[in-house]
Design a protein around this motif. Sequence first.
Motif, PDB file in Angstrom:
ATOM      1  N   ARG A  98      34.136  -8.021  35.309  1.00  0.00           N
ATOM      2  CA  ARG A  98      33.185  -6.912  35.217  1.00  0.00           C
ATOM      3  C   ARG A  98      31.769  -7.484  35.247  1.00  0.00           C
ATOM      4  O   ARG A  98      31.469  -8.424  34.518  1.00  0.00           O
ATOM      5  CB  ARG A  98      33.399  -6.108  33.933  1.00  0.00           C
ATOM      6  N   VAL A  99      30.933  -6.887  36.073  1.00  0.00           N
ATOM      7  CA  VAL A  99      29.557  -7.365  36.245  1.00  0.00           C
ATOM      8  C   VAL A  99      28.604  -6.205  35.968  1.00  0.00           C
ATOM      9  O   VAL A  99      28.670  -5.162  36.638  1.00  0.00           O
ATOM     10  CB  VAL A  99      29.332  -7.906  37.667  1.00  0.00           C
ATOM     11  N   ARG A 100      27.732  -6.380  34.995  1.00  0.00           N
ATOM     12  CA  ARG A 100      26.684  -5.404  34.718  1.00  0.00           C
ATOM     13  C   ARG A 100      25.395  -5.851  35.402  1.00  0.00           C
ATOM     14  O   ARG A 100      25.006  -7.020  35.310  1.00  0.00           O
ATOM     15  CB  ARG A 100      26.459  -5.263  33.210  1.00  0.00           C
ATOM     16  N   HIS A 101      24.738  -4.908  36.083  1.00  0.00           N
ATOM     17  CA  HIS A 101      23.550  -5.276  36.848  1.00  0.00           C
ATOM     18  C   HIS A 101      22.661  -4.052  37.014  1.00  0.00           C
ATOM     19  O   HIS A 101      23.029  -2.925  36.649  1.00  0.00           O
ATOM     20  CB  HIS A 101      23.960  -5.845  38.216  1.00  0.00           C
ATOM     21  N   GLY A 102      21.491  -4.286  37.570  1.00  0.00           N
ATOM     22  CA  GLY A 102      20.529  -3.204  37.735  1.00  0.00           C
ATOM     23  C   GLY A 102      20.680  -2.421  39.018  1.00  0.00           C
ATOM     24  O   GLY A 102      19.839  -1.577  39.333  1.00  0.00           O
ATOM     25  N   GLY A 103      21.734  -2.681  39.782  1.00  0.00           N
ATOM     26  CA  GLY A 103      21.992  -1.929  41.005  1.00  0.00           C
ATOM     27  C   GLY A 103      21.758  -2.712  42.276  1.00  0.00           C
ATOM     28  O   GLY A 103      22.127  -2.273  43.362  1.00  0.00           O
ATOM     29  N   GLU A 104      21.147  -3.901  42.147  1.00  0.00           N
ATOM     30  CA  GLU A 104      20.823  -4.670  43.351  1.00  0.00           C
ATOM     31  C   GLU A 104      21.883  -5.710  43.701  1.00  0.00           C
ATOM     32  O   GLU A 104      21.776  -6.382  44.725  1.00  0.00           O
ATOM     33  CB  GLU A 104      19.459  -5.369  43.190  1.00  0.00           C
ATOM     34  N   VAL A 105      22.910  -5.876  42.882  1.00  0.00           N
ATOM     35  CA  VAL A 105      23.970  -6.856  43.147  1.00  0.00           C
ATOM     36  C   VAL A 105      25.045  -6.195  44.013  1.00  0.00           C
ATOM     37  O   VAL A 105      25.606  -5.164  43.639  1.00  0.00           O
ATOM     38  CB  VAL A 105      24.581  -7.378  41.830  1.00  0.00           C
ATOM     39  N   THR A 106      25.352  -6.803  45.148  1.00  0.00           N
ATOM     40  CA  THR A 106      26.341  -6.228  46.063  1.00  0.00           C
ATOM     41  C   THR A 106      27.715  -6.847  45.840  1.00  0.00           C
ATOM     42  O   THR A 106      27.840  -7.958  45.323  1.00  0.00           O
ATOM     43  CB  THR A 106      25.926  -6.470  47.525  1.00  0.00           C
ATOM     44  N   ASP A 107      28.739  -6.107  46.275  1.00  0.00           N
ATOM     45  CA  ASP A 107      30.105  -6.631  46.199  1.00  0.00           C
ATOM     46  C   ASP A 107      30.238  -7.897  47.037  1.00  0.00           C
ATOM     47  O   ASP A 107      30.924  -8.844  46.653  1.00  0.00           O
ATOM     48  CB  ASP A 107      31.103  -5.581  46.697  1.00  0.00           C
ATOM     49  N   GLN A 108      29.569  -7.909  48.195  1.00  0.00           N
ATOM     50  CA  GLN A 108      29.664  -9.069  49.074  1.00  0.00           C
ATOM     51  C   GLN A 108      29.136 -10.328  48.387  1.00  0.00           C
ATOM     52  O   GLN A 108      29.702 -11.418  48.543  1.00  0.00           O
ATOM     53  CB  GLN A 108      28.876  -8.821  50.368  1.00  0.00           C
ATOM     54  N   ALA A 109      28.066 -10.190  47.614  1.00  0.00           N
ATOM     55  CA  ALA A 109      27.501 -11.350  46.929  1.00  0.00           C
ATOM     56  C   ALA A 109      28.458 -11.872  45.863  1.00  0.00           C
ATOM     57  O   ALA A 109      28.661 -13.089  45.741  1.00  0.00           O
ATOM     58  CB  ALA A 109      26.156 -10.977  46.292  1.00  0.00           C
ATOM     59  N   VAL A 110      29.063 -10.967  45.107  1.00  0.00           N
ATOM     60  CA  VAL A 110      29.989 -11.387  44.053  1.00  0.00           C
ATOM     61  C   VAL A 110      31.227 -12.030  44.660  1.00  0.00           C
ATOM     62  O   VAL A 110      31.675 -13.103  44.221  1.00  0.00           O
ATOM     63  CB  VAL A 110      30.381 -10.188  43.168  1.00  0.00           C
TER      64      VAL A 110
END
Length: 718
Positions: A47-59
């Motif tokens: 689970r990744v909490r973020h401000g909305g700028e983190v994409t699935d592709q990056a993870v």
Amino acid sequence: MAAETFESRYRVSGMDCAGCGRKIDTAVRQLPGVEDVSVTVPTGALRVRHGGEVTDQAVLGQLRSLGYDGEALTPSGSAGPAAGDPGNAVGREDARPWWWTGKARLTALCGLALLTAYGVGTLFPSVELYAFLAALAVGLVPVAWRALSAARYGTPFSIEMLMTIAAVGAVFIGAAEEAAAVVLLFLIGEMLEGVAAGRARNSIQGLAALVPKTAFVEVDGVTTEVAAESVEIGALILIRPGDRVPADGEIIEGAGDLDEAPVTGESVPRRKVVGDPVFAGTINGGSVLRVRVTASASDNTIARVVRLVEEAQESKSPTERFIDRFSKIYTPGVLVFGALVATAPPLLFGGAWSEWIYKGLAVLLIGCPCALVISTPAAIAAGLSAGARRGLLMKGGAVLETLGKITAIAFDKTGTLTAGKPVVTDLVAGSHDSSALLSLAAALETGSSHPLALAILARAEADAISAPPAAATHAIAGEGVEGEVGGERIFLGSPQAAARRVPISPAQDAAIAALNAEGKTVSVLIAGGGIAGFLAMRDEARPDAVAGLADLKARGIRTIMLTGDNRRTAEAVAAGLGIEPRAELLPQDKLVIVKALQAEGLVVAKVGDGINDAPALAQADVGIAMGGGTDVALETADAAVLHGRVRDIPDMIALSQGVMGNIRQNITIALGLKAVFLVTTVIGVTGLWPAILADTGATVFVTANAMRLLRWTPRHQT
């Protein structure tokens, strides 16, 4: 105005130990915009909490760079099943058979390369070294790449780094053949870890498979088969004999015995009638049932159990947190110690460099922390899963560990030690016999929803006593109910109200007083101008309460009953159960009692219904909710027994103690084997092969030992 926070969820494949989890955690935190990361190794969840700028592709790119596979799941807060829901897909690799996973294929390829190298070396000795170097490269290059990626993203002291250093070092001292074999053994160990971890992961996810894929929905008398996940709350479903229940609901027509063993492990089917709840995944063994759905597919009992167990596995026990902290110091310490073993004897005492470098490399392999760091989470994951399959929910490793240390338990009375609803215990005849007495009382109470009325009607139904029609019935506030049956005026109410209407004899007074002394409520029936008889009712103890409390006492645990009921009733119930009563308590009084027990040095559990007495539940070292699969029982307190059995409390404690014993065994195995092989390596008895066997063997043994907990069964069911 606070910035909005998003949560994205992923299923990760190939994550089999706590070391894997730490590498992923550290690497994903490197991504810009990530606020928090939560990795659950036993379930393969990220689970990744973020401000909305983190994409699935990056993870997912970060995961692949570390050598793992993964897939994005529905983010929290949007439509569709969440990560813990039973309809959710698992990782692509987890869905494959173990022999077709990436780790298994790499292991097979490395093994084939090593066999080929042996063959080529035998036929063409001049190229033997190059053949073994090629075989070594097949297995080591992926391992070294993962080591470098982990180091790049903040985890330099990984198991892969220790393996890479040891294998490369072995090549430089002329042990290429042994280095290739050691890498193969390492890959075999990793593969076996994955198999064992998959068993733990699938044990709880397997609950989801109990829910059928389709349901028979009835609309305007027409029955249609639809996908179970599409059934909405309030829908009417038809459950045929032998079918699995497709959704949580309440029986509105029919009765039958439901087999709850697939969900709870309970061997005896439970009788269900109109008004009783049924749970998804159980089996209807009786007649046709019509059920009104009370929960959606993503929120039925099994879905909530799966979700809560997955969340619980994120909560580490004190022992696990200590091992995590220790391993962060331990791994760099192993590198330093290995370097000292390799260099100190040649530099200070004139030892042979090749001999001591070889021993130093072996020390690196012995020191790999896999077995140690997996010893605790593997056991806790297996214990949480085993408990959940039997209706025992514990919300995290800390709760599981604390339960085994409990020395006192405070129980609520109503709905916890007792069934929570009164039953007719005595029928005392007067001018009418007991059958006529019950028939007239049922006539007056027909249609009433008062708990005492329901008790009378249930007893009449159980005794097959029919109730004649009553006319002009009405309640008299504070006294009882009055009406006409067969043209005769009758009254049912308290002894005091009855005494104001007709005389009560001294013998009848004495009988009523004796029943009151037993904590029973007495209702007197007047018919024909005299006492027709009276009925005694009481909220009776659960059938398993005496055995459950006796088990706790045998374990040396002090038991106390806390109730707001009157002292006489409390003492009567407590006497039958053999428990210490505290009566006439307000919620704040119960809180004070829990604090007082803790002040005596006791580790206190509070058992209640999950709604009342919230302060006492919160104050206790462990708050345990009793319930029948309700939202409250599942979502409140630290632990929950879903099936409302007092017997489950000592079972939960026994499971906790079994898990902690398993952890102690695992730590002893992990450290003991390392200590033995460390000594034998330094004195020259063993080398690289036994060193890697010590590590991978210990890891597999520890994991297999933890997996034994998946077969845990309460002692009274064995």
